[in-house]
Design a protein around this motif. Sequence first.
Motif, PDB file in Angstrom:
ATOM      1  N   PHE A  27      42.564  29.722  31.624  1.00 60.61           N
ATOM      2  CA  PHE A  27      43.348  30.940  31.853  1.00 60.61           C
ATOM      3  C   PHE A  27      42.651  31.870  32.845  1.00 60.61           C
ATOM      4  CE2 PHE A  27      45.228  35.079  30.587  1.00 60.61           C
ATOM      5  CZ  PHE A  27      46.564  34.759  30.824  1.00 60.61           C
ATOM      6  N   LEU A  28      41.332  31.989  32.753  1.00 65.36           N
ATOM      7  CA  LEU A  28      40.597  32.830  33.700  1.00 65.36           C
ATOM      8  C   LEU A  28      40.696  32.281  35.124  1.00 65.36           C
ATOM      9  CD1 LEU A  28      37.368  33.608  31.626  1.00 65.36           C
ATOM     10  CD2 LEU A  28      39.149  35.242  32.275  1.00 65.36           C
ATOM     11  N   LEU A  29      40.586  30.965  35.281  1.00 66.78           N
ATOM     12  CA  LEU A  29      40.725  30.346  36.601  1.00 66.78           C
ATOM     13  C   LEU A  29      42.134  30.520  37.135  1.00 66.78           C
ATOM     14  CD1 LEU A  29      38.667  27.065  36.091  1.00 66.78           C
ATOM     15  CD2 LEU A  29      38.057  28.988  37.562  1.00 66.78           C
ATOM     16  N   TYR A  30      43.106  30.416  36.243  1.00 69.27           N
ATOM     17  CA  TYR A  30      44.498  30.637  36.645  1.00 69.27           C
ATOM     18  C   TYR A  30      44.685  32.052  37.198  1.00 69.27           C
ATOM     19  CZ  TYR A  30      49.404  31.929  35.942  1.00 69.27           C
ATOM     20  OH  TYR A  30      50.675  32.424  36.103  1.00 69.27           O
ATOM     21  N   LEU A  31      44.159  33.037  36.492  1.00 73.46           N
ATOM     22  CA  LEU A  31      44.276  34.428  36.961  1.00 73.46           C
ATOM     23  C   LEU A  31      43.541  34.624  38.284  1.00 73.46           C
ATOM     24  CD1 LEU A  31      43.838  36.423  33.622  1.00 73.46           C
ATOM     25  CD2 LEU A  31      45.949  36.056  34.918  1.00 73.46           C
ATOM     26  N   LEU A  32      42.404  33.946  38.456  1.00 75.87           N
ATOM     27  CA  LEU A  32      41.663  34.050  39.709  1.00 75.87           C
ATOM     28  C   LEU A  32      42.494  33.490  40.868  1.00 75.87           C
ATOM     29  CD1 LEU A  32      38.911  34.799  41.030  1.00 75.87           C
ATOM     30  CD2 LEU A  32      38.250  32.408  40.695  1.00 75.87           C
ATOM     31  N   ILE A  33      43.133  32.352  40.657  1.00 78.61           N
ATOM     32  CA  ILE A  33      43.980  31.767  41.693  1.00 78.61           C
ATOM     33  C   ILE A  33      45.139  32.702  42.024  1.00 78.61           C
ATOM     34  CG2 ILE A  33      45.568  29.865  42.221  1.00 78.61           C
ATOM     35  CD1 ILE A  33      43.769  28.064  40.497  1.00 78.61           C
ATOM     36  N   MET A  34      45.770  33.258  41.007  1.00 81.53           N
ATOM     37  CA  MET A  34      46.891  34.184  41.240  1.00 81.53           C
ATOM     38  C   MET A  34      46.430  35.436  41.985  1.00 81.53           C
ATOM     39  SD  MET A  34      49.545  32.686  40.043  1.00 81.53           S
ATOM     40  CE  MET A  34      50.699  34.039  40.081  1.00 81.53           C
ATOM     41  N   ASP A  35      45.250  35.915  41.633  1.00 87.93           N
ATOM     42  CA  ASP A  35      44.685  37.077  42.326  1.00 87.93           C
ATOM     43  C   ASP A  35      44.428  36.749  43.795  1.00 87.93           C
ATOM     44  OD1 ASP A  35      43.524  39.720  42.461  1.00 87.93           O
ATOM     45  OD2 ASP A  35      41.561  38.774  42.464  1.00 87.93           O
ATOM     46  N   PHE A  36      43.900  35.559  44.063  1.00 91.39           N
ATOM     47  CA  PHE A  36      43.616  35.155  45.438  1.00 91.39           C
ATOM     48  C   PHE A  36      44.898  34.942  46.239  1.00 91.39           C
ATOM     49  CE2 PHE A  36      39.028  33.300  45.039  1.00 91.39           C
ATOM     50  CZ  PHE A  36      38.561  34.586  44.864  1.00 91.39           C
ATOM     51  N   ILE A  37      45.930  34.423  45.592  1.00 89.05           N
ATOM     52  CA  ILE A  37      47.219  34.275  46.288  1.00 89.05           C
ATOM     53  C   ILE A  37      47.748  35.651  46.680  1.00 89.05           C
ATOM     54  CG2 ILE A  37      49.644  33.613  46.002  1.00 89.05           C
ATOM     55  CD1 ILE A  37      48.673  31.327  44.191  1.00 89.05           C
ATOM     56  N   THR A  38      47.675  36.596  45.762  1.00 87.89           N
ATOM     57  CA  THR A  38      48.126  37.968  46.032  1.00 87.89           C
ATOM     58  C   THR A  38      47.326  38.574  47.175  1.00 87.89           C
ATOM     59  OG1 THR A  38      48.713  38.235  43.701  1.00 87.89           O
ATOM     60  CG2 THR A  38      48.471  40.247  45.007  1.00 87.89           C
ATOM     61  N   LEU A  39      46.018  38.429  47.113  1.00 79.18           N
ATOM     62  CA  LEU A  39      45.125  38.942  48.159  1.00 79.18           C
ATOM     63  C   LEU A  39      45.479  38.333  49.516  1.00 79.18           C
ATOM     64  CD1 LEU A  39      41.261  39.196  47.787  1.00 79.18           C
ATOM     65  CD2 LEU A  39      42.260  38.231  49.835  1.00 79.18           C
ATOM     66  N   THR A  40      45.727  37.023  49.531  1.00 79.21           N
ATOM     67  CA  THR A  40      46.017  36.322  50.786  1.00 79.21           C
ATOM     68  C   THR A  40      47.320  36.794  51.397  1.00 79.21           C
ATOM     69  OG1 THR A  40      44.815  34.352  50.038  1.00 79.21           O
ATOM     70  CG2 THR A  40      46.420  34.043  51.807  1.00 79.21           C
ATOM     71  N   VAL A  41      48.362  36.919  50.570  1.00 77.13           N
ATOM     72  CA  VAL A  41      49.668  37.355  51.065  1.00 77.13           C
ATOM     73  C   VAL A  41      49.585  38.763  51.653  1.00 77.13           C
ATOM     74  CG1 VAL A  41      52.020  37.969  50.361  1.00 77.13           C
ATOM     75  CG2 VAL A  41      50.980  35.856  49.524  1.00 77.13           C
ATOM     76  N   ILE A  42      48.905  39.656  50.938  1.00 76.75           N
ATOM     77  CA  ILE A  42      48.788  41.040  51.419  1.00 76.75           C
ATOM     78  C   ILE A  42      47.958  41.093  52.694  1.00 76.75           C
ATOM     79  CG2 ILE A  42      47.853  43.329  50.884  1.00 76.75           C
ATOM     80  CD1 ILE A  42      48.525  42.794  47.952  1.00 76.75           C
ATOM     81  N   ASP A  43      46.858  40.356  52.732  1.00 73.91           N
ATOM     82  CA  ASP A  43      45.984  40.379  53.905  1.00 73.91           C
ATOM     83  C   ASP A  43      46.693  39.812  55.131  1.00 73.91           C
ATOM     84  OD1 ASP A  43      43.559  40.905  55.239  1.00 73.91           O
ATOM     85  OD2 ASP A  43      42.893  38.840  54.981  1.00 73.91           O
ATOM     86  N   LYS A  44      47.480  38.771  54.941  1.00 77.80           N
ATOM     87  CA  LYS A  44      48.183  38.163  56.072  1.00 77.80           C
ATOM     88  C   LYS A  44      49.235  39.110  56.642  1.00 77.80           C
ATOM     89  CE  LYS A  44      50.352  33.865  57.574  1.00 77.80           C
ATOM     90  NZ  LYS A  44      51.217  34.544  58.537  1.00 77.80           N
ATOM     91  N   LYS A  45      49.945  39.811  55.753  1.00 79.15           N
ATOM     92  CA  LYS A  45      51.028  40.689  56.213  1.00 79.15           C
ATOM     93  C   LYS A  45      50.527  42.041  56.690  1.00 79.15           C
ATOM     94  CE  LYS A  45      55.499  42.567  54.796  1.00 79.15           C
ATOM     95  NZ  LYS A  45      56.514  42.645  53.700  1.00 79.15           N
ATOM     96  N   TRP A  46      49.544  42.608  55.991  1.00 80.07           N
ATOM     97  CA  TRP A  46      49.098  43.971  56.266  1.00 80.07           C
ATOM     98  C   TRP A  46      47.682  44.046  56.827  1.00 80.07           C
ATOM     99  CZ3 TRP A  46      52.686  47.839  55.371  1.00 80.07           C
ATOM    100  CH2 TRP A  46      53.791  47.493  54.577  1.00 80.07           C
TER     101      TRP A  46
END
Length: 264
Positions: free
Chosen positions: A118-137
């Motif tokens: 579950f912790l690794l899952y949340l880390l992956i989701m956090d990184f996906i969020t970070l990546t999407v925001i960084d790419k767009k903004w």
Amino acid sequence: MSKYETKPTIKISMKGEIKMFLYVWFFILGTIVGSFFQLCMDRLPLGLDVIKGRSFCFRCFHPLQWKDLIPVMSFVLLKGRCRYCQRRISLRYPLFEILSGLLLVFMVYYITPMGKAFLLYLLIMDFITLTVIDKKWQIIPDFTLLLEAVLTIGLIFYIDVPFYERIIGMFIISLPMFLMNQWVIESFGGGDIKLMFISGFLLGYVHILLAFCIAVIVGGLYAWYLLIRRKAHRHSHIAFGGFLCLGILVSLFYGELILSFCFL
């Protein structure tokens, strides 16, 4: 006699039903988590709070009711349109929620113990969020970094790395990035440096070096592709956070395999 022969079959059937129920529950939980991270993608770049305040339609700004916020189901029941302004809701919302649910089921199925999964899952989701925001903004919100730091505290109990290696790992990449920024302005974003600082403590110095090498190689290939296709020029800035996240995850999951192959 036949009565006793059927008992093992019943036990196996019951065990299978319990597992199936758990996986369905994890899928539903994953869609809820995915919905929250999509909210983060929408709100964090605008400086909006992701914990407080009611959700609203980003087209008509009408506050949403609880029945508008049920992952996947609300999109289906509303036929893909806002209840209030009737404008189309992007298909990425239900698709992301479904993929988030499937990812959690996958992690729980293949990784033990469940806490680590579950912790690794949340880390992956956090990184996906970070990546999407960084790419767009081209920004990395502090919230995503704070969440990574919290998850790191939990993961250190599952990832066996000597403490001194974690301390070295915090600085071995982030410090040179910081110094390079003093020499070549904006060569790296502040968020990139913080990301490597936190991740260095998670991985240790060996694996964070590998993560950075992977990020540089993949990011370099992507930049080369953009130059060839004339979608960028030599002085263009590309969002590097996503490549760092990719390198960190590859090193986290496959670092030992890669290092053993490289140093045969």
